[in-house]
Every structure is written in structure tokens, then in C-alpha cells.
Motif scaffolding. Structure first.
Motif, mmCIF file in Angstrom:
data_model
loop_
_atom_site.group_PDB
_atom_site.id
_atom_site.type_symbol
_atom_site.label_atom_id
_atom_site.label_comp_id
_atom_site.label_asym_id
_atom_site.label_seq_id
_atom_site.Cartn_x
_atom_site.Cartn_y
_atom_site.Cartn_z
ATOM 1 N N PRO A 361 0.685 -1.121 -0.072
ATOM 2 C CA PRO A 361 0.068 -0.036 -0.026
ATOM 3 C C PRO A 361 0.946 1.195 0.103
ATOM 4 O O PRO A 361 0.572 2.438 -0.637
ATOM 5 C CB PRO A 361 -0.819 -0.165 1.236
ATOM 6 N N GLU A 362 1.828 1.237 0.748
ATOM 7 C CA GLU A 362 2.887 2.500 0.746
ATOM 8 C C GLU A 362 3.489 2.674 -0.806
ATOM 9 O O GLU A 362 3.535 3.710 -1.089
ATOM 10 C CB GLU A 362 4.114 2.230 1.587
ATOM 11 N N HIS A 363 3.574 1.708 -1.382
ATOM 12 C CA HIS A 363 4.182 1.648 -2.788
ATOM 13 C C HIS A 363 3.113 2.401 -3.610
ATOM 14 O O HIS A 363 3.192 3.323 -4.587
ATOM 15 C CB HIS A 363 4.630 0.396 -3.504
ATOM 16 N N LEU A 364 1.720 2.050 -3.457
ATOM 17 C CA LEU A 364 0.671 2.417 -4.306
ATOM 18 C C LEU A 364 0.583 4.026 -4.015
ATOM 19 O O LEU A 364 0.585 4.867 -4.943
ATOM 20 C CB LEU A 364 -0.664 1.884 -3.618
ATOM 21 N N GLY A 365 0.692 4.388 -2.748
ATOM 22 C CA GLY A 365 0.661 5.954 -2.473
ATOM 23 C C GLY A 365 2.017 6.677 -3.112
ATOM 24 O O GLY A 365 1.621 7.896 -3.454
ATOM 25 N N ILE A 366 3.138 6.234 -3.060
ATOM 26 C CA ILE A 366 4.104 7.020 -3.484
ATOM 27 C C ILE A 366 3.885 6.851 -5.154
ATOM 28 O O ILE A 366 4.182 8.133 -5.678
ATOM 29 C CB ILE A 366 5.456 6.004 -3.422
ATOM 30 N N CYS A 367 3.567 6.083 -5.802
ATOM 31 C CA CYS A 367 2.943 6.283 -7.063
ATOM 32 C C CYS A 367 2.161 7.068 -7.537
ATOM 33 O O CYS A 367 2.436 7.944 -8.457
ATOM 34 C CB CYS A 367 2.676 4.796 -7.774
ATOM 35 N N ILE A 368 0.940 7.242 -6.513
ATOM 36 C CA ILE A 368 -0.117 8.153 -6.888
ATOM 37 C C ILE A 368 0.686 9.670 -6.822
ATOM 38 O O ILE A 368 0.307 10.634 -7.520
ATOM 39 C CB ILE A 368 -1.149 8.006 -5.978
ATOM 40 N N ASP A 369 1.280 9.701 -5.663
ATOM 41 C CA ASP A 369 1.995 11.075 -5.308
ATOM 42 C C ASP A 369 2.877 11.828 -6.482
ATOM 43 O O ASP A 369 3.004 12.695 -6.927
ATOM 44 C CB ASP A 369 2.563 10.958 -4.061
ATOM 45 N N TYR A 370 3.664 10.489 -7.248
ATOM 46 C CA TYR A 370 4.659 11.193 -8.120
ATOM 47 C C TYR A 370 3.569 11.677 -9.454
ATOM 48 O O TYR A 370 3.915 12.667 -10.184
ATOM 49 C CB TYR A 370 5.555 9.961 -8.634
ATOM 50 N N CYS A 371 2.328 10.753 -9.749
ATOM 51 C CA CYS A 371 1.700 11.128 -10.877
ATOM 52 C C CYS A 371 0.803 12.468 -10.636
ATOM 53 O O CYS A 371 0.908 13.354 -11.371
ATOM 54 C CB CYS A 371 0.736 10.000 -11.058
#
Length: 688
Positions: A361-371
């Protein structure tokens, strides 16, 4: 006539309410009670003393004064109830569930008209008859299920069919789409879809009212009203999607022109929806998926970032978006390296961003933040997150929930694990979110929304069109049918549409003299037959008097020939403009490539007259063959500006000549400087 007694009644009586919840009368009482209606709820049932815990009245004379009456009794009894309740009990709103009225028999239509007359006399609102009822945040006056989640921020849904409304609501519930109201208009004897839209438009409050409207339409009886109020609502910040069913009449009616063969009433619906800015849908799932898209923040561009832990769905979504004219752009490699360093080895950050099935889930949040923060060429984010069965999805959906609340770019969730993660998905939807279980269905919905033009500007009439001359010519036509070439030419000239030099005569010597004056080479055409090419009635590059004489003699032998036309031979790319009058809608105007390719390629676009300049430009630029108009492979482009002006001028002429039922200008020959009408047919009907 929509009033407060219908929308926010302080008291409701169910005529025919019962204890049997398997029947409409019992189901409505149940839904009203479970929906938390805060006013006084009464029931009329001559055989029961108590109905679902509510004291039942046996005689309508004993009822207290009431705002809203819901009738669930046989059709033959309804008029008497309406008469008495209006006159003696102050009822000023009715929802008539009962069937057996004008939709079935002539006798039923008489009953229905009686009810309408009474309602009009007393100023009462009438929903139905033959409907499932009305569902709002104030009262659940429907007999059906499911009852969707209701919220002032949910969609307003107006349906011309009760059963279809149930199926559409069911589809919406599975995706988490919430509703503010559900209107089933039934026969629409007093209140139809246009009436509901008008009320929503004229009483629109941008702070309180829903900004998403969904429509299921079986009949458009007042297209001008639909256009006016849909366009107005959209300009006020609303977004509208609709299904219009029943458009597949056995192809087009038999027609004698190219336009008549292409245009149909369904073409008119398409044109109306585009003019209004309504997203057109063709199925229940399409409508509810589009509704979910419309419920999210609006996309400001066509560039989409895909964040997924499953490569296949990301690829399928990329393919579907690309085919629909949207972009899944490569993301900045330098930023991507920073992102990749924070993910598990093997992750891909090109777009789709695949952080692997083992991603957290942390990886998911990081990816969304970059987008959201680091990729300027991203307008929207699609997150595909199910579960491979390794861990529960709760934490990932909690991250997604938080990001959807805080990100400025819209996030579209695709949660494909409806069985494995059913509990987690349900909890996510309960927080007010939507879900797109299938990524390709989401792509279809996004494409429909992004490709729907904004509402057309106010209709602009072209001042250069000589309306008085147009009317003089039309008024002078005595017979119905295709008009004479000189009348066609005069109408085009009145509309300031350039025409090629020509002469028409049944006398060969006159044509020879005219040909010498305009100069060879010329084109020779038969006058009389509608489709000249089909009967050998067109000859190009006639070079001298002898050849003209031979062609004249041959063509005058063609059946139905009345004369011969000669035109100056010019060259260029063949274009087409046509129009067809569709009852209640007005004229559909079409454009595309000309010549024989009109019916072969069917690359045409349409709109409703009169057209503003942006509408005409959109028609031309939406053609698949637009690159030919722009110029390709070193060839100069055509005079697009003049083509657009001609479309607008024609639409203005048609606005004042409703007697014109079909017309083709085919071809117009165009080059970089000129667009000239070479051949045209116009059919009029003046008989009422």
C-alpha cells in the motif's frame, strides 16, 4: 407542474397500501418507513385495520388533509380518488403507480385525460401513471428495490421506463454510484423528462443541487426544450449523460437522396446531444460507468497515467484508451528513476506504472504522489488494484481513499477483485467512492466523456444570407418534389454559396452558344433523373460543339430527361453538404467527402441547424478524412474556412425554409482558394 407537495411533502397517503410487501402497495409503505420519511404517513385500505404498524383508513372521507397521494389501485378507480382528494383533502401531488391507462387502451387514455384535467384544475403535480414512483432524499415513494445510497451530491436520474430504471439503479449500486433522486415518469401525462430538466434548470442551486444528471429516454417529444435546459444546466456546471433507445427503425426510410439514405431520426438524436453537450450512451452499464466518471473531478486533458500491480489490465487499458484518442504518455525518465528507486526491483515506471503483485500500500501511495506532483503531462490517474490473494486490501484501499480526497487530479479506481476482496470493496464504496470493475469499460466511459463537445454557443445566423430572397423563391414553388435547376441555383445564390457557371436548356443550339461563351472544356449533365451518374447522365471534359451536340442528343433519350445542363469544367477535391428535415427536430446538416464516396465511406458528421461557427468547425475537424482537407503528402490543404462558412450559410437558409425536406450539394469542388457547388438537389414539401 412540479411543486413542493411532490418534492418535500409533510404528509403522504398510500391509496392501496397493504401488509403484503410482495405487492406494490405493501412495498411502497415498507420503503417509505425504511427510508425514514419524517412527515405523517397514512394508508387507505378498506380491508385492513393496521398496515405495517400504521392505522389504516377504510374510507377516503375519513382521511386527514394530505400533501401527496400515492395510488396503487386499479386504473378504473383512480379518477374518482383524484377528484375527491383534490377537492376535499387538499392533495396537490399524485404519484400513480397503476397501469392500464393510455399505454394499453383507448378507454385507459380517457381515464388518464380525466386525471390530468383534474390535476390541472387544482394545480396538482402528477407523476405517472404506470411508473415505479419517485425516490428522493425526502421520501422513498417507490415500490422497487434496490434503494441506492442517497446523497445531495449523488446523481439525479430521470427515466422514461420504470423497469429500466430499476435495472440501471442496480447497475449503479454495484459500482457505488450514489443518487440524489430517481424519477420514473411512466406515461408522463403531465410531467415528462423535459419538464423535470426544466425544473432542475430554473431552480438550480450550485451550492446544494446535484451536478450529475442521467437520463433514460424512449421518446423525445420536445427536442428544443431538452436542448435548452440541458445546455443551460451544463453551462451552470452540471454534467449530463443519456440513453435514447428506439433509434433503429429498419435502417433509414426509403430515401431518394444521398442525405436521406444516411440521415435518420437517430442521427438527429446524435446531433441534438452533441449540440447540448450530453454524453450519449447505449447500454445500462455504459450509462452508469459514465455516471461514475462524471461524479469524479473533471478531466482537463487527454493524458492518463496508469498505476497498477497487474501488468495485463494496464496494457488492456492502454490499448483501449489509445484507440479512443486518449494518451498514455511516456513519463519523464529522470523522475522515473527516482520513483523506481522507491519500489521493489522489477517494477516498471514507463506508464503504465507497474509496482508488481508484491507491491505494498505504501508503494501505491508513492506512485500516486509522483503522478500528482511530479508529472506535468498527466491529467488523470487510473489505479488498478485488486488482490492476488496474498494480503487483505484494506490498507491499500485506505491509501486510495485518502488520495482521492486530497489529489487535484481525478483518480479512477479499478477494483477487479469483486469476489476475493468483496468485503474491502464494499467498505471502500461505503465511503462515497465509485468503482470500475473492468478497465476497458472505464476506458469506454472516459472516451465518451472526453469526446463529447461542450454545449454549442448561442445559435448564430449568417447575416449575409438573403432570407427575404430565400422566402420569395420558396413561396414561388408550386409543386412538391425536386425543384428545377434554376430554382436550386437561385436558392444557393441567395445563401451566398458559390456555384459553378452553368446553363440549362432543352434546345441544343442554346447550349452550344452558352458553351462558347463560358469556354470549353465543360461538363454535360442530364436534367430530370435524380441520380444522374447511375443512368449515364454525366459526361466530363466535353471539348467542342460537335461532342456537346452528340451528348445532348444521347442524354435527351434517357428516361425522365427534361433538359440538359452544361457547366464550366473545374477541378478540385470533392466535398459534400447535405440536409434532411426530421419532424420535431428540424434540419440535420451533414458534411463529408463528396462524389460517390458519400454513401460508400459514410464518413459524414452531422449537427442541427442553425449552426454556430464552432459547431461547423467541429463537424469538419471530426471527419476521418479531415487530413485530406488539411492537406497531406505535400498537397495544399483545402479552403477550410470557406467550407465552414458554406455549412453555416446553408444552415441559416434552412432555418427559414422548413419546406426543404432533403437536399444534397454534391459535389462541392474545393482547392486551397475556392469551394464551389457543382451539383445540387433540393426536395420541397409545401402541403400541410
Amino acid at each position: 407542474m412540479i411543486n413542493q407537495q411532490l418534492l418535500n411533502p409533510q404528509s403522504i397517503v398510500v391509496i392501496g397500501g397493504s401488509n403484503n410487501e410482495q405487492k406494490p402497495g405493501g412495498a411502497i409503505v415498507r420503503n417509505l418507513k425504511q427510508g425514514g420519511f419524517k412527515g405523517e404517513l397514512h394508508v387507505l385500505n378498506p380491508k385492513e385495520d393496521m398496515v405495517q404498524g400504521i392505522k389504516a383508513f377504510h374510507d377516503m372521507k375519513d382521511l386527514p388533509d394530505t400533501d401527496l397521494a400515492i395510488l396503487v389501485v386499479a386504473a378504473k378507480y383512480c379518477p374518482d380518488y383524484v377528484d375527491y382528494l383534490c377537492e376535499h383533502k387538499g392533495v396537490r401531488a399524485f404519484i400513480i403507480i397503476s397501469a392500464g391507462f393510455g399505454e394499453e387502451t383507448h378507454e385507459g387514455a380517457i381515464l388518464e385525460q380525466h386525471i390530468l384535467d383534474t390535476c390541472e384544475k387544482y394545480g396538482a403535480a402528477l407523476i405517472g401513471p404506470n411508473c415505479i414512483g419517485l425516490l428522493t432524499t425526502k421520501h422513498h415513494s417507490v415500490f422497487t428495490r434496490p434503494i441506492p445510497a442517497l446523497s445531495p451530491k449523488g446523481a439525479d436520474f430521470i427515466s422514461g421506463s420504470g423497469a429500466t430504471a430499476v435495472f440501471i439503479v442496480d447497475s449503479a449500486v454495484s459500482k457505488g454510484l450514489q443518487f440524489n433522486s430517481v424519477w420514473s415518469i411512466g406515461n408522463g401525462k403531465q410531467i415528462g423528462i423535459e419538464d423535470v430538466l426544466q425544473y432542475m434548470d430554473e431552480n438550480f442551486d450550485p451550492e446544494r443541487d446535484s451536478k450529475v444528471k442521467l437520463l433514460y429516454i424512449e421518446n423525445i417529444s420536445q427536442p428544443d426544450r431538452l436542448l435548452e435546459h440541458a445546455r443551460s444546466l451544463i453551462r451552470k456546471g452540471c454534467r449530463i449523460a443519456a440513453i435514447k433507445s428506439g433509434g433503429s427503425e429498419s435502417g433509414s426510410r426509403a430515401a431518394s437522396s444521398h442525405t436521406g439514405a444516411i440521415a435518420s431520426s437517430d442521427t438527429a438524436v446524435d446531433a441534438l446531444f452533441r449540440k447540448a453537450g450530453i454524453v450519449r450512451c447505449y447500454s445500462r452499464d455504459q450509462l452508469t460507468s459514465v455516471g461514475c466518471v462524471l461524479s469524479l473531478p473533471e478531466m482537463t486533458g487527454r493524458n492518463v497515467a496508469i498505476v497498477t500491480h497487474a501488468g495485463g489490465p494496464g496494457v488492456m487499458l492502454t490499448d483501449a484508451l489509445s484507440k479512443g484518442g486518449m494518451n498514455v504518455p511516456m513519463l519523464d525518465p529522470k523522475v522515473g528513476e527516482d520513483l523506481k528507486a522507491q519500489l521493489y526491483p522489477g517494477s516498471s515506471v514507463a506508464n503504465p506504472i507497474d509496482f508488481l503483485a508484491t507491491g505494498t500500500p505504501e508503494h501505491l501511495g508513492i506512485c500516486i504522489d509522483y503522478c500528482e506532483k511530479h508529472y506535468d503531462n498527466v491529467d488523470a490517474i487510473v489505479v488498478i488494484f485488486g488482490t492476488p490473494g496474498l494480503v487483505p486490501c484494506d490498507e491499500a484501499y485506505a491509501v486510495l481513499h485518502e488520495k482521492m480526497l486530497t489529489c487535484k487530479k481525478p483518480i479512477f479506481p479499478v477494483l477487479p477483485s469483486q469476489n476475493i476482496a468483496g468485503r474491502e470493496v464494499k467498505e471502500f464504496l461505503a465511503k462515497g467512492h465509485v468503482d470500475f470493475p473492468d478497465e476497458v469499460d472505464l476506458a469506454d466511459a472516459m472516451i465518451r466523456v472526453i469526446n463529447t463537445p461542450k454545449p454549442a454557443t448561442a445559435d448564430n445566423l449568417c447575416p449575409e444570407v438573403d432570407i427575404d430572397e430565400v422566402r420569395r423563391i420558396i413561396d414561388g414553388i408550386k409543386e412538391d418534389g425536386y425543384i428545377a435547376p434554376d430554382q436550386v441555383r437561385a436558392l444557393l445564390q441567395a445563401a451566398k454559396i458559390p456555384v459553378v457557371p452553368e446553363a440549362v436548356s432543352a434546345n441544343c443550339d442554346e447550349l452550344v452558344a452558352a458553351a462558347r461563351e463560358m469556354g470549353y472544356p465543360i461538363v454535360v449533365k442530364v436534367v430530370g433523373p435524380v441520380h444522374k451518374s447511375d443512368v449515364g447522365g454525366v459526361t466530363l471534359n466535353v471539348m467542342d460543339d460537335e461532342q456537346l451536340t452528340a451528348e445532348f442528343n444521347r442524354m435527351m433519350q434517357i428516361p425522365d430527361a427534361t433538359a440538359v445542363m452544361i457547366q464550366k469544367m473545374i477541378s478540385g477535391t470533392e466535398l459534400f453538404i447535405g440536409a434532411k428535415y426530421e419532424p420535431t427536430f428540424g434540419h440535420i446538416v451533414l458534411c463529408g467527402l463528396g462524389g460517390i464516396f458519400v454513401e460508400v465511406l459514410k464518413d459524414v458528421k452531422s449537427s442541427l441547424a442553425p449552426l454556430s461557427q464552432p459547431e461547423a468547425e467541429h463537424m469538419v475537424r471530426s471527419l476521418k478524412s479531415y487530413k485530406i482537407i488539411q492537406g497531406t503528402r505535400g498537397r495544399k490543404g483545402l479552403n477550410e474556412d470557406l467550407y465552414v462558412k458554406i455549412i453555416m450559410r446553408l444552415s441559416t437558409m434552412l432555418r427559414f425554409a422548413t419546406e426543404i425536406k432533403e437536399m444534397d450539394i454534391n459535389p462541392l469542388l474545393a482547392d486551397s482558394e475556392n469551394v464551389i457547388a457543382v451539383d445540387a438537389r433540393i426536395r420541397v414539401e409545401k402541403k400541410k
